[in-house]
Enzyme design. Structure first.
Site, PDB file in Angstrom:
ATOM      1  N   GLN A   1     -37.308  36.880  10.934  1.00 54.80           N
ATOM      2  CA  GLN A   1     -38.614  36.889  11.621  1.00 54.80           C
ATOM      3  C   GLN A   1     -39.602  36.010  10.852  1.00 54.80           C
ATOM      4  OE1 GLN A   1     -39.044  41.171  11.617  1.00 54.80           O
ATOM      5  NE2 GLN A   1     -38.252  41.199   9.518  1.00 54.80           N
TER       6      GLN A   1
ATOM      7  N   HIS B   1     -48.103  56.303   8.512  1.00 52.49           N
ATOM      8  CA  HIS B   1     -47.108  56.767   7.538  1.00 52.49           C
ATOM      9  C   HIS B   1     -47.180  58.267   7.323  1.00 52.49           C
ATOM     10  CE1 HIS B   1     -47.182  52.363   6.206  1.00 52.49           C
ATOM     11  NE2 HIS B   1     -45.996  52.579   6.707  1.00 52.49           N
TER      12      HIS B   1
ATOM     13  N   GLU C   1     -33.454  48.586   4.986  1.00 49.01           N
ATOM     14  CA  GLU C   1     -34.323  47.546   5.568  1.00 49.01           C
ATOM     15  C   GLU C   1     -33.494  46.269   5.686  1.00 49.01           C
ATOM     16  OE1 GLU C   1     -37.727  46.745   6.643  1.00 49.01           O
ATOM     17  OE2 GLU C   1     -36.500  44.936   6.928  1.00 49.01           O
TER      18      GLU C   1
ATOM     19  N   ASP D   1     -28.417  46.670   7.783  1.00 49.62           N
ATOM     20  CA  ASP D   1     -28.747  47.015   9.166  1.00 49.62           C
ATOM     21  C   ASP D   1     -28.732  48.530   9.326  1.00 49.62           C
ATOM     22  OD1 ASP D   1     -27.464  45.934  12.421  1.00 49.62           O
ATOM     23  OD2 ASP D   1     -28.902  47.486  11.862  1.00 49.62           O
ATOM     24  N   GLY D   2     -29.855  49.070   9.727  1.00 49.39           N
ATOM     25  CA  GLY D   2     -29.966  50.525   9.885  1.00 49.39           C
ATOM     26  C   GLY D   2     -29.044  51.068  10.961  1.00 49.39           C
TER      27      GLY D   2
ATOM     28  N   ASP E   1     -38.556  53.824  11.118  1.00 52.20           N
ATOM     29  CA  ASP E   1     -39.821  53.113  10.918  1.00 52.20           C
ATOM     30  C   ASP E   1     -39.585  51.622  11.186  1.00 52.20           C
ATOM     31  OD1 ASP E   1     -41.889  52.595   7.910  1.00 52.20           O
ATOM     32  OD2 ASP E   1     -42.231  52.121  10.042  1.00 52.20           O
TER      33      ASP E   1
ATOM     34  N   ASP F   1     -40.899  46.867  16.763  1.00 46.75           N
ATOM     35  CA  ASP F   1     -40.681  47.183  18.186  1.00 46.75           C
ATOM     36  C   ASP F   1     -39.350  46.584  18.643  1.00 46.75           C
ATOM     37  OD1 ASP F   1     -44.241  46.827  18.898  1.00 46.75           O
ATOM     38  OD2 ASP F   1     -43.053  48.512  18.122  1.00 46.75           O
TER      39      ASP F   1
ATOM     40  N   PRO G   1     -33.375  42.389  15.642  1.00 46.01           N
ATOM     41  CA  PRO G   1     -32.474  43.404  15.067  1.00 46.01           C
ATOM     42  C   PRO G   1     -32.877  44.831  15.403  1.00 46.01           C
ATOM     43  CG  PRO G   1     -33.869  42.454  13.359  1.00 46.01           C
ATOM     44  CD  PRO G   1     -34.095  41.649  14.592  1.00 46.01           C
TER      45      PRO G   1
HETATM   46  N1  SAM Z   1     -44.967  50.538  10.807  1.00 45.13           N
HETATM   47  C1  SAM Z   1     -44.409  49.465  11.575  1.00 45.13           C
HETATM   48  C2  SAM Z   1     -44.417  49.759  13.036  1.00 45.13           C
HETATM   49  O1  SAM Z   1     -44.502  50.931  13.420  1.00 45.13           O
HETATM   50  O2  SAM Z   1     -44.394  48.802  13.801  1.00 45.13           O
HETATM   51  C3  SAM Z   1     -43.029  49.162  11.068  1.00 45.13           C
HETATM   52  C4  SAM Z   1     -43.089  48.680   9.671  1.00 45.13           C
HETATM   53  S1  SAM Z   1     -41.663  48.064   8.922  1.00 45.13           S
HETATM   54  C5  SAM Z   1     -42.326  46.564   8.336  1.00 45.13           C
HETATM   55  C6  SAM Z   1     -40.569  47.604  10.231  1.00 45.13           C
HETATM   56  C7  SAM Z   1     -39.297  47.033   9.630  1.00 45.13           C
HETATM   57  O3  SAM Z   1     -38.155  47.294  10.444  1.00 45.13           O
HETATM   58  C8  SAM Z   1     -39.299  45.500   9.451  1.00 45.13           C
HETATM   59  O4  SAM Z   1     -39.438  45.199   8.095  1.00 45.13           O
HETATM   60  C9  SAM Z   1     -37.955  45.033  10.022  1.00 45.13           C
HETATM   61  O5  SAM Z   1     -37.342  44.028   9.237  1.00 45.13           O
HETATM   62  C10 SAM Z   1     -37.173  46.335  10.016  1.00 45.13           C
HETATM   63  N2  SAM Z   1     -36.018  46.383  10.917  1.00 45.13           N
HETATM   64  C11 SAM Z   1     -35.949  45.968  12.201  1.00 45.13           C
HETATM   65  N3  SAM Z   1     -34.716  46.177  12.703  1.00 45.13           N
HETATM   66  C12 SAM Z   1     -33.978  46.749  11.692  1.00 45.13           C
HETATM   67  C13 SAM Z   1     -32.641  47.215  11.579  1.00 45.13           C
HETATM   68  N4  SAM Z   1     -31.776  47.130  12.610  1.00 45.13           N
HETATM   69  N5  SAM Z   1     -32.238  47.752  10.398  1.00 45.13           N
HETATM   70  C14 SAM Z   1     -33.100  47.840   9.352  1.00 45.13           C
HETATM   71  N6  SAM Z   1     -34.381  47.413   9.380  1.00 45.13           N
HETATM   72  C15 SAM Z   1     -34.816  46.881  10.558  1.00 45.13           C
END
Ligand code: SAM
Length: 282
Positions: free
Chosen positions: A31, A62, A106, A137-138, A155, A158, A162
């Site tokens: 991204q 949070h 993450e 990958d979560g 967390d 949107d 990924p």
């Molecule tokens: N608080 C924010 C919200 O509600 O929009 C989210 C914050 S956090 C920065 C979101 C994180 O999800 C990003 O850093 C992104 O890289 C991560 N992310 C997205 N898809 C993911 C996946 N499949 N596995 C792990 N992390 C993922």
């Protein structure tokens, strides 16, 4: 000359903030990452043009993502965070002395690095000995777990890139398998004002697997429409009976047991929107 950042939330809606300084911008493998210093909300993490977290209002999101599930679980010892690379959710989880380990999965290590460098008040707990940061990958991590966690907090960004799979039915089935017998999850599920169909669909998938499948709300100024939602799925414990003794010991600025219970009382406008979305589901 003035410098403004606009998040385009829909083709007809946006959030615009006046910017003091652009502290960092990079194209990561997943991204476009930016850290902006804004007059109204302090430093802001922006991913692909969407506000993720800001120094001024991050505590709301949070605290509500974390303390609602952790305070209805009687003894949350092993907790998983999917996404959450800014570290704010981990910081809130570690306020609970019962927690023995929190794993953060993450996918984008550049988010963790930028948060450590530019958002120290948010990422500060990532160095805690109880925290284990995993870059991965979560979706795969949760799918590989079996009865491993007391609480899982999703967390994520949107549903783009990924994160798309984190908003699809197989992921909610894998959440159920990854949780212990009385496990609980909470996930950010966008805003009822713009995303009713998504919320209704997720609630249907969660209710198929969890006896408790409830939506709760929080007022978050920098998220689209200012009203944000979280889906909670619980295998056994009721959603609306937080441990008042443990809650009183927590240092929070938005969460309280009264706010916890009120968060599940959906305004009629929201109920109507969700009912309309439910009736339109295939
Ligand atoms: N608080 C924010 C919200 O509600 O929009 C989210 C914050 S956090 C920065 C979101 C994180 O999800 C990003 O850093 C992104 O890289 C991560 N992310 C997205 N898809 C993911 C996946 N499949 N596995 C792990 N992390 C993922």
């Amino acid at each position: 000359m003035e410098f403004w950042f606009t998040e385009r939330q829909t083709p007809n809606l946006g959030l615009t903030c006046r910017v003091k300084e652009s502290l960092w911008v990079e194209r990561t493998p997943y991204q476009t990452l930016a850290i902006l210093d804004t007059y109204q909300y302090g430093r802001m993490l922006v991913l692909d043009g969407a506000v993720q977290t800001t120094e001024v209002d991050e505590h709301i999101y949070h605290e509500m993502l974390t303390h609602v599930p952790l305070l209805i679980h009687p003894r949350p010892r092993r907790v998983l965070v999917v996404g959450g690379g800014d570290g704010g959710t981990v910081r809130e989880i570690l306020k609970h002395p019962e927690v023995e380990q929190v794993e953060l999965v993450e996918i984008d290590e550049r988010v963790i690095a930028a948060s450590r460098r530019f958002l120290p008040t948010i990422s500060c707990a990532l160095e805690d000995p109880r925290a284990r940061v995993i870059v991965g990958d979560g979706v795969a991590h949760v799918a590989a777990a079996q009865g491993a966690y007391d609480v899982i907090l999703v967390d994520s960004t949107d549903p783009v890139g990924p994160a798309i799979a984190l908003f699809e039915e197989p992921f909610f089935a894998s959440l159920h398998r990854a949780l212990k017998g009385d496990g609980i999850f909470a996930a950010q599920t966008k805003t009822p004002y713009l995303d009713g169909a998504l919320i209704a669909q997720i609630q249907r998938w969660v209710a198929r697997r969890f006896p408790v499948a409830c939506l709760y709300l929080a007022a978050i100024p920098t998220y689209p429409t200012g009203l944000w939602s979280f889906m909670l799925g619980s295998k056994r414990h009721p959603h609306d009976r937080p441990d008042e003794v443990r809650a009183k010991a927590l240092e929070t600025r938005y969460y309280s047991p009264e706010v916890h219970r009120a968060a599940f009382a959906l305004p009629r406008t929201v109920e109507e929107l969700l009912e309309r979305a439910r009736s339109a589901l295939p």
